[in-house]
Scaffold this motif. Structure first.
Motif, short mmCIF file in Angstrom:
data_model
loop_
_atom_site.label_atom_id
_atom_site.label_comp_id
_atom_site.label_asym_id
_atom_site.label_seq_id
_atom_site.Cartn_x
_atom_site.Cartn_y
_atom_site.Cartn_z
N PHE A 25 0.84 -1.20 0.00
CA PHE A 25 0.00 0.00 0.00
C PHE A 25 0.87 1.25 0.00
CE2 PHE A 25 -2.09 3.48 2.19
CZ PHE A 25 -3.31 3.56 1.54
N ILE A 26 1.89 1.28 0.86
CA ILE A 26 2.76 2.46 0.95
C ILE A 26 3.51 2.67 -0.37
CG2 ILE A 26 4.79 3.42 2.10
CD1 ILE A 26 3.89 2.00 4.66
N VAL A 27 4.14 1.61 -0.87
CA VAL A 27 4.93 1.73 -2.09
C VAL A 27 4.07 2.11 -3.28
CG1 VAL A 27 6.38 0.47 -3.73
CG2 VAL A 27 6.72 0.15 -1.28
N ASP A 28 2.92 1.43 -3.45
CA ASP A 28 2.04 1.72 -4.59
C ASP A 28 1.58 3.16 -4.60
OD1 ASP A 28 2.31 -0.85 -5.47
OD2 ASP A 28 0.30 -1.51 -4.91
N ASN A 29 1.23 3.68 -3.42
CA ASN A 29 0.69 5.04 -3.38
C ASN A 29 1.78 6.11 -3.44
OD1 ASN A 29 -2.36 4.93 -3.12
ND2 ASN A 29 -1.76 3.45 -1.56
N ILE A 30 2.99 5.77 -3.03
CA ILE A 30 4.11 6.69 -3.26
C ILE A 30 4.34 6.82 -4.77
CG2 ILE A 30 6.62 6.93 -3.07
CD1 ILE A 30 6.43 5.82 -0.25
N VAL A 31 4.35 5.69 -5.45
CA VAL A 31 4.52 5.70 -6.91
C VAL A 31 3.37 6.45 -7.59
CG1 VAL A 31 4.58 4.25 -8.97
CG2 VAL A 31 5.88 3.59 -6.94
N LYS A 32 2.15 6.18 -7.12
CA LYS A 32 0.97 6.81 -7.73
C LYS A 32 0.98 8.32 -7.51
CE LYS A 32 -2.88 4.65 -7.10
NZ LYS A 32 -4.10 4.15 -6.45
N MET A 33 1.27 8.75 -6.28
CA MET A 33 1.24 10.18 -5.99
C MET A 33 2.38 10.91 -6.68
SD MET A 33 -1.38 10.89 -4.01
CE MET A 33 -0.99 12.41 -3.13
N ASN A 34 3.55 10.29 -6.77
CA ASN A 34 4.67 10.92 -7.47
C ASN A 34 4.46 10.94 -8.97
OD1 ASN A 34 6.95 11.81 -5.67
ND2 ASN A 34 6.66 9.76 -4.87
N GLY A 35 3.58 10.06 -9.45
CA GLY A 35 3.29 10.01 -10.87
C GLY A 35 2.27 11.02 -11.32
N ILE A 36 1.70 11.78 -10.37
CA ILE A 36 0.73 12.82 -10.73
C ILE A 36 1.48 14.04 -11.24
CG2 ILE A 36 -0.97 14.44 -9.83
CD1 ILE A 36 -1.84 12.34 -7.85
N LYS A 37 1.09 14.50 -12.41
CA LYS A 37 1.69 15.71 -12.98
C LYS A 37 0.68 16.85 -12.88
CE LYS A 37 3.86 17.63 -17.10
NZ LYS A 37 4.24 17.39 -18.52
N VAL A 38 1.07 17.93 -12.24
CA VAL A 38 0.20 19.08 -12.09
C VAL A 38 0.39 19.98 -13.30
CG1 VAL A 38 -0.45 21.01 -10.61
CG2 VAL A 38 0.52 18.93 -9.61
N ILE A 39 -0.70 20.28 -14.02
CA ILE A 39 -0.61 21.11 -15.22
C ILE A 39 -1.50 22.33 -15.07
CG2 ILE A 39 -0.02 19.18 -16.70
CD1 ILE A 39 -2.86 18.96 -17.56
N ASP A 40 -1.42 23.23 -16.02
CA ASP A 40 -2.12 24.51 -15.93
C ASP A 40 -3.62 24.33 -15.82
OD1 ASP A 40 -3.38 27.09 -17.20
OD2 ASP A 40 -1.34 27.60 -16.58
N GLN A 41 -4.29 25.20 -15.03
CA GLN A 41 -5.71 25.05 -14.78
C GLN A 41 -6.56 25.26 -16.02
OE1 GLN A 41 -6.82 27.93 -11.88
NE2 GLN A 41 -6.98 29.60 -13.32
N CYS A 42 -6.04 25.93 -17.05
CA CYS A 42 -6.82 26.12 -18.26
C CYS A 42 -6.87 24.87 -19.10
CB CYS A 42 -6.24 27.28 -19.08
SG CYS A 42 -4.55 26.97 -19.66
N SER A 43 -5.99 23.91 -18.79
CA SER A 43 -6.02 22.64 -19.51
C SER A 43 -7.01 21.71 -18.86
CB SER A 43 -4.62 22.01 -19.50
OG SER A 43 -3.67 22.90 -20.03
#
Length: 392
Positions: free
Chosen positions: A329-347
């Motif tokens: 659970f810890i490893v999977d969600n570290i990978v998942k959360m780090n894999g989130i890319k924050v992009i511009d709100q207009c997109s």
């Protein structure tokens, strides 16, 4: 009607009189006896109903025959409906695994011959005798379809599941019903479930059904972005201990924990704070991060709990499996959360998941090194389920 029929009818009437009179009946049991002692075999003491075993076979056969004959009887339908209830009560208390009997009760509910709240109480009484009755649990779920979520006392339902699981180990039906409750009940029960399941694990150390439910609860907490006591640094003590055990560098604050576990996401949020992201989106991210910390702390606590139980009771498969599930659970969600890319709100969308290489995260590399010390079998599991490459 012969003498045996008269006796069976009297006993059945006595049982139903107790059921109708005592709305707080909490349990039903068959009391082992050998001979008829020339007294009523129905025992009613402090909201507990008992039936002496010498008469069970006779009254069950009698009730069964009456129920079957009611299906083919040419009497007026309404009379059949009202008279068959007492036989259904006795039949199901003795043998709750007859699906057709429960189906008849469903038909009576639909005809308004039985009351939903009384049927909930009856199903609870049946479960006190046979805690693994899948039909009784299924009937309860069906009864709840007639009620709004706000009108249901979900804590009572959790209590029923807890008692059934306590009376019968590896009670798949009780834990499956509890999972159903978890999906339907309001978030207010989540915090109590964390403590109740921990208590159950400590009491039933080999019952893996609870470990599986605990893991499902953890997944549900994170899915719902649940967290509490987030401002209390001590609430992350288990996670900090796990980080400090794996790494040489010591973390002591929440910001240091975040920077260790989610370096890329933390950097992205800091860059977008108050500029590219709207306040609403930023708040959603912050709540998700808080939930991530809270749930990972619970997973780390469970890992430590499994190690403590192992020291007390010796190695058991349940401890090892749950520790691995918590680690995953810890490893999977570290990978998942780090894999989130924050992009511009207009997109659109505001976030997207990207492929993430765990070798970019120093903490995951430290976890890999730490877990490698637990033996070849564990390394194989880590390689298969966590993607750790130990050949390098």
């Amino acid at each position: 009607m012969d003498e045996n029929g008269v006796l069976c009818e009297k006993i059945i009437n006595d049982i139903n009189a107790v059921i109708e009179r005592d709305s707080d009946l909490s349990s039903f049991e068959i009391v082992p006896t050998i001979f008829n002692q020339n007294k009523s075999p129905v025992i009613h003491i402090e909201h507990n109903l008992g039936l002496e075993s010498w008469c069970v076979k006779w009254i069950y056969d009698y009730s069964h025959n009456k129920i079957v004959s009611s299906k083919t009887s040419k009497q007026q339908k309404h009379n059949n409906d009202t008279s068959v209830v007492k036989y259904l009560n006795v039949g199901l208390l003795i043998n709750p695994d007859v699906a057709s009997f429960w189906h008849m009760r469903r038909q009576l509910i639909e005809k308004n011959r039985l009351m939903v709240h009384q049927e909930c109480q009856f199903a609870k009484l049946v479960l006190s005798k046979k805690p693994k009755s899948s039909e009784a649990f299924s009937y309860r779920r069906w009864l709840f379809s007639f009620q709004s979520s706000e009108s249901i006392d979900w804590s009572v339902e959790i209590g029923i599941c807890d008692r059934c699981a306590d009376k019968s180990s590896s009670n798949y039906h009780a834990w499956s019903h509890r999972l159903w409750v978890l999906q339907k009940a309001p978030p207010s029960i989540l915090k109590s479930e964390i403590f109740l399941t921990e208590k159950f694990i400590k009491k039933h150390i080999s019952d893996y059904s609870c470990y599986h439910y605990r893991h499902s609860l953890l997944e549900h907490l994170f899915e719902q972005s649940f967290y509490c006591d987030i401002d209390n640094v001590d609430s992350f003590s288990s996670l900090k201990d796990f980080i400090n055990y794996c790494q040489v560098v010591t973390v002591s604050t929440t910001d240091e924990i975040l920077l260790t576990l989610l370096p890329k996401l933390t950097e992205a949020l800091n860059k977008n704070n108050g500029t590219k992201l709207s306040q609403r989106i930023l708040q959603q991210f912050q709540e998700k991060v808080k939930s991530f910390l809270y749930c990972c702390n619970l997973a780390a606590f469970d890992m430590k709990l499994c190690d403590e139980l192992k020291n007390l009771y010796g190695a058991r498969e349940s401890f090892e499996n749950h520790r691995r599930a918590s680690l995953k659970f810890i490893v999977d969600n570290i990978v998942k959360m780090n894999g989130i890319k924050v992009i511009d709100q207009c997109s659109s969308p505001v976030t997207k998941l990207c492929k993430y290489d765990y070798t970019e995260n120093e903490f995951l590399l430290a976890v890999k090194k730490s877990e490698a010390m637990l033996g070849e079998k564990h390394r194989q599991w880590c390689s298969l389920f966590l993607g750790f490459d130990f050949s390098a």
